[in-house]
Design a protein around this motif. Sequence first.
Motif, PDB file in Angstrom:
ATOM      1  N   PHE A   1       0.850  -1.193   0.000  1.00 63.30           N
ATOM      2  CA  PHE A   1       0.000   0.000   0.000  1.00 63.30           C
ATOM      3  C   PHE A   1       0.888   1.247   0.000  1.00 63.30           C
ATOM      4  CE2 PHE A   1      -4.347  -1.389   1.940  1.00 63.30           C
ATOM      5  CZ  PHE A   1      -4.437  -2.376   0.977  1.00 63.30           C
ATOM      6  N   ASP A   2       0.462   2.264  -0.719  1.00 65.64           N
ATOM      7  CA  ASP A   2       1.182   3.525  -0.691  1.00 65.64           C
ATOM      8  C   ASP A   2       0.883   4.220   0.637  1.00 65.64           C
ATOM      9  OD1 ASP A   2       2.652   5.693  -2.435  1.00 65.64           O
ATOM     10  OD2 ASP A   2       1.045   6.720  -1.363  1.00 65.64           O
ATOM     11  N   GLN A   3       1.914   4.406   1.436  1.00 65.34           N
ATOM     12  CA  GLN A   3       1.716   4.965   2.772  1.00 65.34           C
ATOM     13  C   GLN A   3       1.140   6.377   2.731  1.00 65.34           C
ATOM     14  OE1 GLN A   3       5.741   4.441   4.259  1.00 65.34           O
ATOM     15  NE2 GLN A   3       5.189   2.538   5.296  1.00 65.34           N
ATOM     16  N   GLY A   4       1.573   7.164   1.742  1.00 62.88           N
ATOM     17  CA  GLY A   4       1.062   8.527   1.628  1.00 62.88           C
ATOM     18  C   GLY A   4      -0.417   8.565   1.327  1.00 62.88           C
ATOM     19  N   THR A   5      -0.872   7.625   0.486  1.00 60.25           N
ATOM     20  CA  THR A   5      -2.296   7.572   0.137  1.00 60.25           C
ATOM     21  C   THR A   5      -3.153   7.259   1.357  1.00 60.25           C
ATOM     22  OG1 THR A   5      -1.826   6.893  -2.144  1.00 60.25           O
ATOM     23  CG2 THR A   5      -4.016   6.377  -1.271  1.00 60.25           C
ATOM     24  N   ILE A   6      -2.721   6.273   2.150  1.00 61.36           N
ATOM     25  CA  ILE A   6      -3.481   5.916   3.350  1.00 61.36           C
ATOM     26  C   ILE A   6      -3.445   7.059   4.367  1.00 61.36           C
ATOM     27  CG2 ILE A   6      -3.746   4.256   5.212  1.00 61.36           C
ATOM     28  CD1 ILE A   6      -4.294   3.107   2.432  1.00 61.36           C
TER      29      ILE A   6
ATOM     30  N   LEU B   1      -3.156  10.244   3.818  1.00 62.79           N
ATOM     31  CA  LEU B   1      -4.018  11.340   3.361  1.00 62.79           C
ATOM     32  C   LEU B   1      -5.494  11.049   3.615  1.00 62.79           C
ATOM     33  CD1 LEU B   1      -2.375  12.432  -0.019  1.00 62.79           C
ATOM     34  CD2 LEU B   1      -2.502  13.761   2.100  1.00 62.79           C
ATOM     35  N   GLY B   2      -5.825   9.755   3.714  1.00 58.93           N
ATOM     36  CA  GLY B   2      -7.212   9.393   3.961  1.00 58.93           C
ATOM     37  C   GLY B   2      -7.756   9.997   5.246  1.00 58.93           C
ATOM     38  N   SER B   3      -6.889  10.202   6.233  1.00 61.02           N
ATOM     39  CA  SER B   3      -7.341  10.747   7.515  1.00 61.02           C
ATOM     40  C   SER B   3      -7.676  12.227   7.454  1.00 61.02           C
ATOM     41  CB  SER B   3      -6.251  10.531   8.580  1.00 61.02           C
ATOM     42  OG  SER B   3      -6.075   9.147   8.825  1.00 61.02           O
ATOM     43  N   SER B   4      -7.260  12.899   6.380  1.00 56.75           N
ATOM     44  CA  SER B   4      -7.547  14.335   6.274  1.00 56.75           C
ATOM     45  C   SER B   4      -8.341  14.699   5.019  1.00 56.75           C
ATOM     46  CB  SER B   4      -6.238  15.137   6.274  1.00 56.75           C
ATOM     47  OG  SER B   4      -5.416  14.768   5.180  1.00 56.75           O
ATOM     48  N   ARG B   5      -8.452  13.748   4.067  1.00 57.65           N
ATOM     49  CA  ARG B   5      -9.144  14.076   2.820  1.00 57.65           C
ATOM     50  C   ARG B   5     -10.327  13.146   2.527  1.00 57.65           C
ATOM     51  NH1 ARG B   5      -4.093  15.684  -1.258  1.00 57.65           N
ATOM     52  NH2 ARG B   5      -3.164  17.229   0.160  1.00 57.65           N
ATOM     53  N   SER B   6     -10.101  11.852   2.633  1.00 58.56           N
ATOM     54  CA  SER B   6     -11.201  10.902   2.413  1.00 58.56           C
ATOM     55  C   SER B   6     -11.475  10.213   3.745  1.00 58.56           C
ATOM     56  CB  SER B   6     -10.811   9.886   1.324  1.00 58.56           C
ATOM     57  OG  SER B   6     -11.843   8.952   1.117  1.00 58.56           O
TER      58      SER B   6
ATOM     59  N   VAL C   1     -10.604   9.277  10.476  1.00 63.38           N
ATOM     60  CA  VAL C   1      -9.918   8.057  10.021  1.00 63.38           C
ATOM     61  C   VAL C   1     -10.278   7.812   8.553  1.00 63.38           C
ATOM     62  CG1 VAL C   1      -9.881   7.018  12.319  1.00 63.38           C
ATOM     63  CG2 VAL C   1     -11.835   6.602  10.799  1.00 63.38           C
ATOM     64  N   PRO C   2      -9.441   7.062   7.819  1.00 65.73           N
ATOM     65  CA  PRO C   2      -9.738   6.814   6.395  1.00 65.73           C
ATOM     66  C   PRO C   2     -11.052   6.067   6.195  1.00 65.73           C
ATOM     67  CG  PRO C   2      -7.451   6.278   6.886  1.00 65.73           C
ATOM     68  CD  PRO C   2      -8.137   6.504   8.208  1.00 65.73           C
ATOM     69  N   ARG C   3     -11.716   6.400   5.099  1.00 61.28           N
ATOM     70  CA  ARG C   3     -12.938   5.701   4.722  1.00 61.28           C
ATOM     71  C   ARG C   3     -12.581   4.360   4.077  1.00 61.28           C
ATOM     72  NH1 ARG C   3     -17.538   8.782   4.257  1.00 61.28           N
ATOM     73  NH2 ARG C   3     -18.309   7.460   2.579  1.00 61.28           N
TER      74      ARG C   3
END
Length: 367
Positions: A182-187, A189-194, A211-213
């Motif tokens: 998994f791309d760590q940056g993508t996960i 960012l989930g806590s602040s964007r998705s 928390v990420p969706r």
Amino acid sequence: MSTSATSRYSSLDENLNLNENDSIIPLRQNIDGQRRVFKKGRVEYFWSVPCETWSIQHFKSWSADNFDYIERNEEYTIFYNTLYIFRDDSVTSQGILEVVKNILRKKKVSGKKIRKPLSDTSNQQEVEEVLEPFESDLSAFPGPVVGKRSIDNVSDMYVDIPLRNDGSTDILEILKIAICEFDQGTIALGSSRSYKSSNHLCVDSMHFVNVPRESTYDAELHRVLVNWLRKIHGYEITGQWHLEQVGDDGDFHNLYCDLTIKKPDSLHLEALLEFLATASISKLNEHFEQVFKYIKQLHSKEIWIVHFSREDSVVTNPYWPSEKLQEKGLNVVHFWHDREFKNVRMSARFRDVTGKFCEIIDEQILS
């Protein structure tokens, strides 16, 4: 070894001007033993074409002449990843090594931007290709996957499908390997964007934390499995399979199965996966029941609830389905991770090939 294979290897040795003391047998075994993972046998190029002729342009032309369909950037990936194997193997002859180093040197100088095979294609981030970061793990090629192995380095084309003792696909091991990619940056960012709220669930010793969706994990897992299982091994990966069902009210209802995994030429699915993200016990129970609605239409050998969660106690004190549902074949795995996805732990309850229930509590997956 067949006559054709013998002649091919003899021809290769002659073309490479091998010295009497040179040997490429171990290297040849390493690559030949893994040739099945290349789509339609494009690695045959390195056996049928003299090394003095090797180039990315010639390889593309050769592939176009010999194969009907070519995946975008596939030739580039196969060509250079194979060269790195030759470069890093200690038994590579001097003749091959000089040719390989010269090609890679030109590649480095050209500074061409590419996307690594399993890099963050979801964000389409281009990276400057360099020579040194690639590492190979040739010693691990012949056997099954043991422990964590990165798909995102030169050995990405060769990651074997983890199998159980009876030859069936080990779904839990597939999940563990995939999650390490998994791309760590993508996960993160989930806590602040998705994101969604953890509500009453305790995250980092606090409540109502972003928390990420579910969609964040869904997209990453789908990306990795497609690049690995589908493109390399020919598996069918289906996300959000649309199903219809007549409900108790007599009307049609739409259902969406999160992800399915199917072996090539197999009649039934290997696994049906239902995802959740930082879910409450009531939500887990709801999905424990929901997943069996999919089984009525999609015949699968295994059923898995995959729960990604930031809840502090999710793997130290995991919640399992009822024995009745476990007897029906429901397997559950909880993955906990920190905000940056640099620390990942797992707990799982499932049946092994003998039908015995197995339980793993708080296993380190990524650190």
